[in-house]
Design an enzyme around this catalytic site. Structure first.
Site, PDB file in Angstrom:
ATOM      1  N   GLU A  80       0.815  -1.220   0.000  1.00  0.00           N
ATOM      2  CA  GLU A  80       0.000   0.000   0.000  1.00  0.00           C
ATOM      3  C   GLU A  80       0.850   1.273   0.000  1.00  0.00           C
ATOM      4  OE1 GLU A  80      -4.137  -0.897   2.010  1.00  0.00           O
ATOM      5  OE2 GLU A  80      -2.535  -1.177   3.473  1.00  0.00           O
TER       6      GLU A  80
HETATM    7  C1  ACM Z   1      -1.849  -5.370   4.135  1.00  0.00           C
HETATM    8  O1  ACM Z   1      -2.904  -5.844   4.618  1.00  0.00           O
HETATM    9  N1  ACM Z   1      -1.800  -4.105   3.780  1.00  0.00           N
HETATM   10  C2  ACM Z   1      -0.682  -6.193   3.956  1.00  0.00           C
END
Ligand code: ACM
Length: 681
Positions: free
Chosen positions: A316
């Site tokens: 992310e």
């Molecule tokens: C995640 O759940 N961002 C690895």
């Protein structure tokens, strides 16, 4: 109380289950090979253990822990008679290695005869797994505690069977982690993935960069001595500890003390967190000073954490700060990169070299897959099973976490149905399949505290442990639930608080009042699923606010609702003739119909329960609707349309989340209502 509930579940399941039930040994994970006999080995005060072959301090302490746990489970203070033959004879060839390795032999053989038991394993690791099996075999019988006679030959399906625990969003103290390690060992999990830094807090003491915790935490972090202590504790139980420091995203906490690492101007504060600009601040991969910092930091952490694998996160990465920074844009163009993904790949390549220089293998979330990274890295798949297969096709070893996010509040059966070798991975070649190392459940900590984290992890984590240990064809859901319930009791005797914490929390909400009626309500609700609690929250979330609502106390999965639903299925499938099922259905419906009158006075008296009043009313109305539906069915009458319309409105209203909770008995009541209004059509 507990025993009769389990017996009830067994009865109701066995009366209509379609799949062939597996032999009902209460083992989880189910061993690779089990042959059950007809007799049993009594467990009484003279229980004793003897060791042959390799014998060292770690084996002695493993046996002591085993005997202590057996004594807690049975309530028997053991007093072995000197000179008597041992009840359990243990033989292993080798002790534990100083640092446990991926893929070490965990196999064992356990034979229980009515005269005594024998456990043999190539290494102490196998002995640990065999002792865990023995503890689960011991059950109460009409005459005494006993283990059934059985021959078990067992080894894991996958070498990597982990649980991720996030300690950034809410700090989780060492003693809580230790009891969760005990739970993991009981179900033969072998990796703690310790998510140690994120936007909301940096949790490891760094002597080189003290501002990481000094400014990047709320004062709650682990000292290096505490880390070493936890690693030793895990090692004694055959569990590796892999640290994760999530970069270049999810790294706000680094920038409070060291803003020069970030891609924006700062300054930053350790704010409560999302939703909102939550993933935003990210590390600057274009500055050499960033890598100098990481060189020193990773060298320090590589010494602290002996495991061969080192997780760098990589998920992310929100590129807004990179887009907004002219120097970073100039760097991207000067290096012929096309976009932010290329920049992250450049960062990961530099990072991988630092990790490798410290004799570690880099692990990262599936976003890190890039052809420029060496094939030695391990990819952890969280965005779908396709990414696991894609990684294997490109020659990367992989771990599956998609489908094992226990923070999403799914029922155990949904996690149980996810298999690392299924879905996109099913079409891989054998060579590609061999790159799949296993998987990890993930306990993200936005909505847990030390008080309720156990009930978010257990007992559902045990079924993921089974998926990763047991043969692929062990899939019977009824058997899984029956065995999970037994393991749940074992875990509570081990010191986990997933059952007891719920009661403490209900008592807190109720004050000194009797909680029987409150339990009736709490037993049939579940937290909203997926990330709906996030999206329902109005405004940013303060991670220091109390988690003391009903949603925080209840189990992610309602046993009562599942049991009730099973009864209704049995009743419907019998053509409404199964009188035993109907009697039980009526008992539940009557309890719920009458519950609101008992509960309303209490709901008005405590601020923590006020939001639950509409739920209680709906439950009562559903109880009444279900009873009326049964009356119509019993009399062979078709319910009038006007009644049906009223009940449909109630059912639609009851399906909506209230106080972030779902009433889990709506669907089976709807089934009864539909049946009563359709029977003559
Ligand atoms: C995640 O759940 N961002 C690895």
């Amino acid at each position: 109380m507990r025993t009769s509930l389990i017996a009830g579940i067994f009865l109701s399941l066995s009366s209509f289950s379609v799949a062939q039930p597996q032999p009902q040994l209460n083992l989880m994970p189910m061993p690779a090979n089990v042959q059950a006999g007809a007799g049993q080995l009594a467990i009484n005060q003279s229980f004793s253990v003897a060791v042959a072959g390799n014998h060292d301090a770690s084996l002695d302490s493993a046996i002591q822990r085993f005997v202590d746990q057996l004594s807690r489970q049975t309530g028997i203070p053991f007093r072995p008679k000197s000179g008597a033959a041992p009840t359990l004879q243990i033989h292993s060839d080798h002790g534990l290695q100083a640092v446990q390795k991926l893929g070490e032999d965990e196999s064992y053989e356990l034979t229980v005869a009515d005269s005594g038991a024998k456990l043999t394993a190539p290494t102490t690791l196998g002995v640990l797994r065999g002792l865990a099996t023995f503890l689960q075999l011991v059950q109460i019988t009409p005459a005494e505690f006993a283990a059934p006679t059985v021959t078990v030959k067992d080894q894991p399906r996958f070498p990597w069977r982990g649980t991720l625990i996030d300690v950034s969003r809410h700090f989780i103290p060492i003693d809580v982690l230790k009891r969760n390690l005990d739970g993991m060992a009981a179900v033969k999990m072998n990796v703690l993935h310790w998510h140690l830094s994120d936007d909301q807090g940096f949790r490891v003491e760094s002597k080189v960069f003290p501002k990481l915790t000094g400014m990047g935490s709320d004062g709650m972090f682990y000292t290096q001595d505490q880390i070493r202590d936890l690693i030793a504790y895990a090692h004694d139980r055959g569990i590796r500890v892999m640290p994760e420091f999530d970069i270049p995203g999810h790294s706000r906490s680094w920038f409070i003390g060291y803003p020069e690492l970030s891609s924006g101007a700062g300054p930053y504060t350790l704010e409560g967190g999302g939703p909102g600009p939550y993933i935003d601040p990210i590390m600057d991969p274009t500055k050499e000073s960033t890598y100098k910092f990481l060189e020193k930091f990773i060298a320090e952490m590589a010494k602290l954490f002996p495991d061969a694998y080192f997780h760098i996160g990589g998920d992310e990465v929100d590129g807004k700060q990179w887009d907004a920074n002219p120097k970073i844009q100039a760097f991207i163009h000067a290096h012929g990169m096309k976009n932010n993904q290329d920049l992250q790949a450049y960062f990961n390549q530099r990072l991988e070299k630092i990790v490798a220089k410290n004799h570690k293998t880099m692990v990262g979330w599936d976003e890190i897959i890039h052809p420029d990274l060496p094939k030695t890295i391990v990819v952890q798949s969280w965005r779908g099973q396709a990414s696991l297969a894609a990684a294997a096709k490109q020659g990367y070893r992989g771990l599956l976490s998609f489908g094992y996010y226990i923070d999403l509040m799914w029922p155990a059966s949904r996690h149980y149905a996810v298999d690392p070798m299924a879905d996109a991975a099913a079409t891989l070649t054998p060579q590609e399949k061999s790159l799949i190392l296993g998987g990890e459940s993930c306990q993200w900590a936005e909505w847990v505290t030390p008080e309720n984290i156990d009930s978010h992890i257990w007992p559902r984590n045990a079924v993921i442990a089974e998926r990763l240990w047991s043969p692929q064809n062990v899939t019977d859901v009824a058997s899984m639930y029956a065995r999970m319930n037994t393991v749940s009791l074992e875990l509570e005797f081990m010191g986990l608080t997933h059952r007891s914490a719920r009661l403490h929390m209900l008592h807190r909400m109720a004050g000194p009042a009797d909680i029987t009626a409150l339990r009736n309500l709490a037993d049939v609700v579940e937290p909203v699923k997926d990330y709906n609690r996030w999206s329902d929250a109005k405004g940013p979330i303060d991670f220091h606010s109390p988690l003391t609502r009903m949603i925080d106390a209840v189990s992610p999965e309602s046993d009562t609702a599942r049991h009730f639903s099973d009864l209704v299925q049995a009743f419907v499938q019998s053509g409404y003739k199964d009188q035993a099922a109907e009697a039980q259905i009526r008992m539940w419906l009557t309890t719920w119909r009458d519950n609101d009158v008992r509960l309303q006075p209490l709901l008005g008296q405590t601020y923590l329960l006020q939001e639950d009043a509409p739920l209680s009313q709906d439950l009562s109305a559903l109880g009444a609707a279900g009873l009326q539906a049964l009356d119509y069915l019993d009399k062979g009458q078709t319910a009038p349309d006007s009644w049906k319309t009223q009940q449909s409105a109630l059912i639609e209203q009851s399906k909506k989340p209230m106080a972030d909770l779902l009433l889990m008995v709506v669907a089976p009541v709807q089934q009864l209502v539909d049946a009563s209004s359709a029977q003559h059509n």
